[in-house]
Scaffold this motif. Structure first.
Motif, short mmCIF file in Angstrom:
data_model
loop_
_atom_site.label_atom_id
_atom_site.label_comp_id
_atom_site.label_asym_id
_atom_site.label_seq_id
_atom_site.Cartn_x
_atom_site.Cartn_y
_atom_site.Cartn_z
N GLY A 1 18.41 -1.31 6.28
CA GLY A 1 19.46 -1.37 5.28
C GLY A 1 19.04 -2.04 3.99
O GLY A 1 19.66 -1.83 2.94
N SER A 2 17.96 -2.86 4.05
CA SER A 2 17.53 -3.57 2.84
C SER A 2 17.11 -2.62 1.73
O SER A 2 17.08 -3.01 0.55
CB SER A 2 16.39 -4.53 3.17
N ILE B 1 18.06 -7.03 13.69
CA ILE B 1 17.10 -7.33 12.62
C ILE B 1 16.52 -6.05 12.05
O ILE B 1 16.40 -5.88 10.82
CB ILE B 1 16.00 -8.26 13.14
N LEU B 2 16.17 -5.11 12.91
CA LEU B 2 15.62 -3.84 12.45
C LEU B 2 16.64 -3.06 11.63
O LEU B 2 16.29 -2.41 10.63
CB LEU B 2 15.14 -3.01 13.64
N LEU C 1 23.87 2.62 11.59
CA LEU C 1 24.10 1.30 11.02
C LEU C 1 23.12 0.99 9.90
O LEU C 1 23.48 0.32 8.92
CB LEU C 1 24.03 0.23 12.11
N GLY C 2 21.89 1.47 10.02
CA GLY C 2 20.94 1.27 8.93
C GLY C 2 21.41 1.94 7.65
O GLY C 2 21.32 1.36 6.56
N SER D 1 18.85 -7.34 21.83
CA SER D 1 19.90 -6.94 20.89
C SER D 1 19.66 -7.55 19.51
O SER D 1 19.98 -6.93 18.49
CB SER D 1 21.27 -7.37 21.42
N VAL D 2 19.09 -8.74 19.46
CA VAL D 2 18.78 -9.35 18.17
C VAL D 2 17.69 -8.54 17.45
O VAL D 2 17.76 -8.34 16.23
CB VAL D 2 18.35 -10.81 18.35
N ASP D 3 16.69 -8.06 18.20
CA ASP D 3 15.67 -7.21 17.59
C ASP D 3 16.30 -6.00 16.92
O ASP D 3 15.96 -5.67 15.77
CB ASP D 3 14.67 -6.72 18.65
#
Length: 212
Positions: A159-160, A153-154, A95-96, A148-150
């Motif tokens: 991906g940024s 966010i990671l 996903l990243g 799951s939120v962590d």
């Protein structure tokens, strides 16, 4: 081959070409890039664009839905990984990389939230992510205070790098390794500071549903 069959095949080919060129165009110029340019890049007339997509919003909605489909396609590989830790690695890696290759994604998410505030298909992935986290914690490989939120966010942090393009994408494996080392369970870990929102709150914040 009948003319009708040939026309349908041409239409499918044009549709696929428009989608791929839209991804490239939006990557370079954002989701408000001229649709006339999309037509030129795809080698079709402007009328063909509007036969496939009634307006820009329809194109944006299809790109968003294709992103949701991508998550569905990746799901079995991640869930069926031999260990919970490998599932965590696959989640962040796959996903990243996808987010990095889709720098227009944040704008796409916000636009869809504006178009259809009640459309929230991303929430269906909460149970999948919770499942791989619970599995990794149970086997003792993942620190027990990760949520799951962590992970989401990671993933966005990884991906940024796509926003910078070029050679910066080659840094992703290094950053992924740093993140994974920080996620590993080991003796003497200090508890993670602060709290994270629940999955639904984070989902809405990422889509900017909390903004006027």
């Amino acid at each position: 081959m009948s003319s009708a069959t040939s026309n349908r095949r041409d239409a499918r080919r044009n549709h696929a070409r428009l989608i791929e060129e839209a991804k490239r165009l939006f990557t370079e110029r954002g989701i408000d890039a001229p649709l006339d340019e999309l037509a030129a890049r795809a080698g079709v007339g402007a009328g063909t664009v509007y036969r496939h997509f009634a307006n820009r919003d329809a194109l944006i909605r299809e790109l968003y839905d294709s992103a949701i489909a991508m998550f569905h396609d990746l799901g079995p590989e991640i869930v069926d990984a031999p260990t919970g830790w490998e599932a965590i690695e696959l989640f962040l890696e796959r996903l990243g990389a996808w987010v990095a290759d889709t720098p227009y994604l944040p704008a796409l998410m916000r636009r869809v939230a504006e178009l259809d505030p009640d459309y929230r298909p991303g929430l269906e992935f909460e149970s999948i992510i919770d499942g791989i986290i619970e599995r990794a914690i149970a086997e003792g490989s993942l620190r027990p205070d990760v949520t799951s939120v962590d992970l989401n966010i990671l993933t966005n942090m990884l991906g940024s790098l796509g926003q910078f393009g070029g050679a910066t994408l080659s840094y992703q494996p290094r950053q992924l390794r740093i993140i994974l080392d920080g996620l590993r369970a080991r003796p003497g870990l200090a508890p993670l500071p602060g709290a994270v929102p629940d999955f639904g709150e984070f989902h809405d914040a990422a889509h900017r549903r909390d903004l006027p």
